[in-house]
Design an enzyme around this catalytic site. Structure first.
Site, PDB file in Angstrom:
ATOM      1  N   GLU A  95       0.828  -1.209   0.000  1.00  0.00           N
ATOM      2  CA  GLU A  95       0.000   0.000   0.000  1.00  0.00           C
ATOM      3  C   GLU A  95       0.859   1.255   0.000  1.00  0.00           C
ATOM      4  OE1 GLU A  95      -4.139  -1.617   1.963  1.00  0.00           O
ATOM      5  OE2 GLU A  95      -2.806  -0.511   3.300  1.00  0.00           O
ATOM      6  N   CYS A 108       3.290   8.746   0.602  1.00  0.00           N
ATOM      7  CA  CYS A 108       3.784   7.847   1.640  1.00  0.00           C
ATOM      8  C   CYS A 108       3.986   6.486   0.980  1.00  0.00           C
ATOM      9  CB  CYS A 108       2.777   7.750   2.787  1.00  0.00           C
ATOM     10  SG  CYS A 108       3.235   6.543   4.043  1.00  0.00           S
ATOM     11  N   CYS A 115       6.266  -6.703   7.171  1.00  0.00           N
ATOM     12  CA  CYS A 115       7.297  -6.123   8.052  1.00  0.00           C
ATOM     13  C   CYS A 115       7.762  -7.187   9.031  1.00  0.00           C
ATOM     14  CB  CYS A 115       6.720  -4.928   8.808  1.00  0.00           C
ATOM     15  SG  CYS A 115       7.976  -3.995   9.748  1.00  0.00           S
ATOM     16  N   CYS A 119       5.916  -4.008  16.066  1.00  0.00           N
ATOM     17  CA  CYS A 119       5.415  -2.887  16.869  1.00  0.00           C
ATOM     18  C   CYS A 119       3.935  -3.141  17.175  1.00  0.00           C
ATOM     19  CB  CYS A 119       5.595  -1.569  16.120  1.00  0.00           C
ATOM     20  SG  CYS A 119       7.326  -1.217  15.732  1.00  0.00           S
ATOM     21  N   CYS A 122       0.930  -1.131  15.337  1.00  0.00           N
ATOM     22  CA  CYS A 122       0.957  -0.943  13.880  1.00  0.00           C
ATOM     23  C   CYS A 122       0.402  -2.165  13.167  1.00  0.00           C
ATOM     24  CB  CYS A 122       2.398  -0.685  13.437  1.00  0.00           C
ATOM     25  SG  CYS A 122       2.587  -0.523  11.654  1.00  0.00           S
ATOM     26  N   CYS A 340      -1.454   6.763   9.682  1.00  0.00           N
ATOM     27  CA  CYS A 340      -0.235   6.192  10.259  1.00  0.00           C
ATOM     28  C   CYS A 340      -0.532   4.944  11.078  1.00  0.00           C
ATOM     29  CB  CYS A 340       0.421   7.264  11.134  1.00  0.00           C
ATOM     30  SG  CYS A 340       1.928   6.727  11.912  1.00  0.00           S
TER      31      CYS A 340
END
Length: 349
Positions: A95, A108, A115, A119, A122, A340
């Site tokens: 994305e 962005c 990933c 975290c 997220c 975010c």
């Protein structure tokens, strides 16, 4: 007869491309023309390369591919943010987001499929990391989002942030190569100062940015200036403690003279107290910096909530009184999960 495995032509630098053309019996200036088509004019296929002979184009098609990224779907937010799902040549999905504001038009972009960091706040951190993106796949996101900005708002991109899916510093070589192509005169010719790379905090790679004397901006996703709290929400802190990060940032600043941005998502009851603000103010003394306090954007995987507005103001005002350049950032694209920490896609292989 065996199928020839075609090479991604954009994986070659200009010198390598010239060598290939010489081996093909072509003049080296033809390689320069192709390189310009690929990186300055963002050509997505060899047929677009109109100043090459038909025979040369056919020859290129027989030996090379352009693994172009394509827009799979786009969602439009009420605040004009556009979230894109991009399909890669191997069908993986990532994305990227266009964030328009009155002052700037920002892309962005993602640097990995998924990933490897976990975290807790997220959405991407709950995905498996499938692979790193190649430099051209990052570059393509910028080109596609820039086209989208012009088509929808009549304004080209002014800024690029590497804050999408993945940890940019764990894909160091491709991220730097993509920035080279985006900023080069024979590329997109965008200013380095308009680009920000955000990291969750990998100390040795921050030092490497210093050694490479990078010109772009560095942002550190800090979110707590207390090791126990940061370990809890960002497990990467267990191997990259705040003292290790402080040492790396001092080294980075000594080499680049670039101030650092600290991103601080403020969670209710987790990192929003005056003591947390004091800890952050102390950490800010290591290098010249600014702080962006960011609203938390809820995700289904986690039970964090956004800090109270009054508490956020008190927190920000304390930092300002300490002379720290501080901004409260309001999230954009929340209604389409484009804000975010909200980027996550389901694979559809």
């Amino acid at each position: 007869m065996e199928d020839i495995v075609k090479k991604d032509i954009r994986s070659l630098d200009l010198k390598q491309l010239k060598e290939v053309f010489t081996q093909m019996g072509e003049k080296s200036f033809r390689a320069t023309q192709v390189y310009e088509w690929l990186w300055k004019k963002s050509a997505l296929n060899f047929d677009e390369m109109s100043n090459l002979s038909k025979d040369l184009r056919e020859n290129l098609k027989n030996h090379f591919v352009i693994n172009a990224v394509k827009i799979n779907s786009s969602q439009f937010s009420a605040d004009k943010t556009i979230k894109n799902t991009f399909k890669l040549y191997d069908t993986h999905l990532i994305e990227g987001v266009l964030i328009p504001t009155t002052e700037r038009m920002t892309a962005c972009v993602s640097s990995q499929v998924g990933c490897s960091l976990t975290c807790k706040f997220c959405a991407t951190g709950y995905m498996e990391r499938k692979r790193n993106l190649n430099a051209d796949e990052i570059y393509d996101q910028v080109v596609l989002i820039n086209n989208q900005a012009i088509e929808n708002y009549g304004i080209p991109l002014s800024n690029i942030v590497y804050m999408g899916m993945g940890e940019p510093l764990l894909n160091y070589t491709n991220v730097l190569k993509s920035i080279d192509r985006i900023t080069a005169e024979d590329g997109l010719n965008m200013a380095s100062k308009r680009i920000t790379v955000s990291t969750a905090g990998i100390a040795k790679m921050i030092k490497k940015l210093g050694d490479d004397e990078v010109k772009f901006n560095l942002a550190l996703s800090l979110h707590a200036a207390n090791d126990a709290k940061r370990n809890e929400i960002m497990p990467i802190n267990e191997q990259n403690s705040l003292s290790a990060l402080a040492e790396a940032l001092k080294y980075y600043f000594a080499k680049t003279k670039n101030p650092v941005t600290y991103e601080y998502i403020i969670f209710d009851g987790v990192n929003d107290s005056l003591t947390d603000a004091m800890d952050l103010a102390k950490f800010c003394k290591h290098v010249p910096c600014k702080v962006n306090i960011i609203e938390y954007n809820p995700i289904s995987f986690a039970d964090f909530t956004n800090a109270d507005v009054d508490k956020t103001e008190i927190f920000a005002n304390y930092l300002k009184k300490q002379g720290i350049n501080t901004h409260i950032r309001r999230s954009r694209g929340k209604d389409i999960d484009a804000a975010c920490g909200q980027l996550a896609v389901k694979e559809s292989n």
